[in-house]
Design a protein around this motif. Structure first.
Motif, short mmCIF file in Angstrom:
data_model
loop_
_atom_site.label_atom_id
_atom_site.label_comp_id
_atom_site.label_asym_id
_atom_site.label_seq_id
_atom_site.Cartn_x
_atom_site.Cartn_y
_atom_site.Cartn_z
N VAL A 26 0.69 -1.05 -0.07
CA VAL A 26 0.06 -0.03 0.09
C VAL A 26 0.80 1.36 -0.10
O VAL A 26 1.38 1.62 1.15
CB VAL A 26 -0.57 -0.08 0.77
N CYS A 27 0.47 2.28 -1.43
CA CYS A 27 1.34 3.46 -1.10
C CYS A 27 0.52 4.51 -1.13
O CYS A 27 -0.20 4.22 -1.34
CB CYS A 27 2.58 3.18 -2.25
N LEU A 28 1.27 5.55 -0.28
CA LEU A 28 0.62 7.09 -0.11
C LEU A 28 1.51 7.61 -0.73
O LEU A 28 2.44 7.48 0.00
CB LEU A 28 -0.30 7.42 1.01
N SER A 29 0.97 8.65 -1.46
CA SER A 29 1.63 10.05 -2.14
C SER A 29 1.29 10.93 -1.90
O SER A 29 0.00 11.02 -1.69
CB SER A 29 1.87 9.88 -3.85
N ALA A 30 2.03 12.43 -0.90
CA ALA A 30 1.39 12.60 -0.39
C ALA A 30 2.65 14.53 -0.82
O ALA A 30 3.76 14.12 -0.93
CB ALA A 30 1.25 13.01 0.75
N PRO A 31 1.96 15.52 -0.97
CA PRO A 31 2.23 17.31 -1.04
C PRO A 31 3.40 17.10 0.21
O PRO A 31 3.15 16.33 1.31
CB PRO A 31 1.25 18.17 -0.84
N GLN A 32 4.45 17.89 -0.16
CA GLN A 32 5.69 17.97 0.56
C GLN A 32 5.67 18.44 1.53
O GLN A 32 5.46 18.27 2.81
CB GLN A 32 7.27 18.86 -0.37
N GLY A 33 4.27 19.66 1.47
CA GLY A 33 4.34 20.60 3.64
C GLY A 33 2.57 19.86 3.95
O GLY A 33 2.69 20.81 4.88
N MET A 34 2.24 18.98 3.32
CA MET A 34 1.16 18.35 4.51
C MET A 34 2.36 17.20 5.65
O MET A 34 2.67 17.15 5.49
CB MET A 34 0.92 17.24 3.48
N SER A 35 1.26 17.88 6.64
CA SER A 35 1.40 17.23 7.99
C SER A 35 1.53 16.09 7.87
O SER A 35 0.71 15.65 7.29
CB SER A 35 0.97 18.35 9.00
N ASP A 36 2.33 15.38 8.76
CA ASP A 36 1.57 13.95 8.90
C ASP A 36 0.43 13.48 9.14
O ASP A 36 -0.12 12.41 9.40
CB ASP A 36 3.42 13.21 10.81
N ALA A 37 0.12 14.18 10.48
CA ALA A 37 -1.14 14.63 10.89
C ALA A 37 -2.36 14.29 9.99
O ALA A 37 -3.44 13.62 10.05
CB ALA A 37 -1.94 15.25 12.37
N ALA A 38 -2.31 14.89 9.25
CA ALA A 38 -3.48 14.87 7.94
C ALA A 38 -2.99 13.79 7.47
O ALA A 38 -3.91 13.93 6.66
CB ALA A 38 -3.04 16.52 7.00
N ILE A 39 -2.08 13.50 6.86
CA ILE A 39 -1.52 12.58 6.12
C ILE A 39 -2.37 10.88 6.89
O ILE A 39 -3.05 9.97 6.30
CB ILE A 39 0.23 11.86 5.63
N ARG A 40 -2.11 10.60 8.36
CA ARG A 40 -2.87 9.83 8.79
C ARG A 40 -4.13 9.93 8.83
O ARG A 40 -5.06 8.96 8.86
CB ARG A 40 -2.13 10.06 10.73
N ALA A 41 -4.80 10.69 9.19
CA ALA A 41 -5.96 11.15 9.06
C ALA A 41 -7.08 10.51 7.82
O ALA A 41 -7.82 9.95 7.63
CB ALA A 41 -6.68 12.66 9.37
N PHE A 42 -6.22 11.35 6.45
CA PHE A 42 -6.41 10.42 4.83
C PHE A 42 -6.08 9.61 5.31
O PHE A 42 -7.57 8.60 4.75
CB PHE A 42 -5.47 11.38 4.12
N ALA A 43 -5.65 9.04 5.26
CA ALA A 43 -4.96 6.73 5.84
C ALA A 43 -6.14 6.43 5.76
O ALA A 43 -6.92 5.71 5.91
CB ALA A 43 -4.09 6.49 6.01
N ALA A 44 -6.82 6.76 7.35
CA ALA A 44 -7.62 6.31 8.61
C ALA A 44 -9.07 6.65 7.65
O ALA A 44 -9.57 5.47 8.18
CB ALA A 44 -7.53 6.90 9.83
N ALA A 45 -9.11 8.07 6.81
CA ALA A 45 -10.77 7.91 6.35
C ALA A 45 -10.75 6.78 5.23
O ALA A 45 -11.67 6.33 4.93
CB ALA A 45 -10.80 9.10 5.86
N ARG A 46 -9.83 6.25 5.05
CA ARG A 46 -9.81 5.25 4.07
C ARG A 46 -9.73 4.03 3.77
O ARG A 46 -9.40 3.15 3.32
CB ARG A 46 -8.41 5.73 2.47
N ALA A 47 -9.18 3.06 5.58
CA ALA A 47 -9.50 2.63 5.93
C ALA A 47 -10.62 1.31 5.25
O ALA A 47 -10.35 0.03 4.74
CB ALA A 47 -9.18 2.68 7.01
#
Length: 81
Positions: A26-47
C-alpha cells in the motif's frame, strides 16, 4: 494504520494518492508541505476501502520451477532446459 503497513512518499504534487500495488504493498503519495497528522487522517478515512481492496485481491501465483530436462517453448521453438 491498524495493522496495514503504508509506504508514505512526500512529493512535489498537489493531491494525495492512495494505491495498492500488484504485489500487495500500500503506497500513499502526499504533497511535501502536508503534515503527518493530515496524512494519517486521510489514511484512516480510507481504511474501509483499503480493507475491502486488500481482501478482494487474488493470491499471486508462485514463480515457476524449472526442472532439468523439461521442454519449454521459446520464440515458437521447443527446447530443453
Amino acid at each position: 494504520m491498524e495493522g496495514i503497513p503504508i509506504l508514505v512518499e512526500k512529493k512535489r504534487i498537489k493531491n494525495l494518492y492512495l494505491r495498492v500495488r500488484a504485489d500487495g504493498r500500500v503506497c500513499l503519495s502526499a504533497p511535501q508541505g502536508m503534515s503527518d497528522a493530515a496524512i494519517r487522517a486521510f489514511a484512516a478515512a480510507r481504511a474501509d476501502w483499503l480493507r475491502r481492496h486488500l481482501a478482494g485481491r487474488k493470491p499471486s501465483a508462485p514463480p515457476p520451477e524449472y526442472v532439468s530436462g523439461e521442454r519449454l517453448s521459446l520464440w515458437g521453438r521447443s527446447s530443453s532446459v
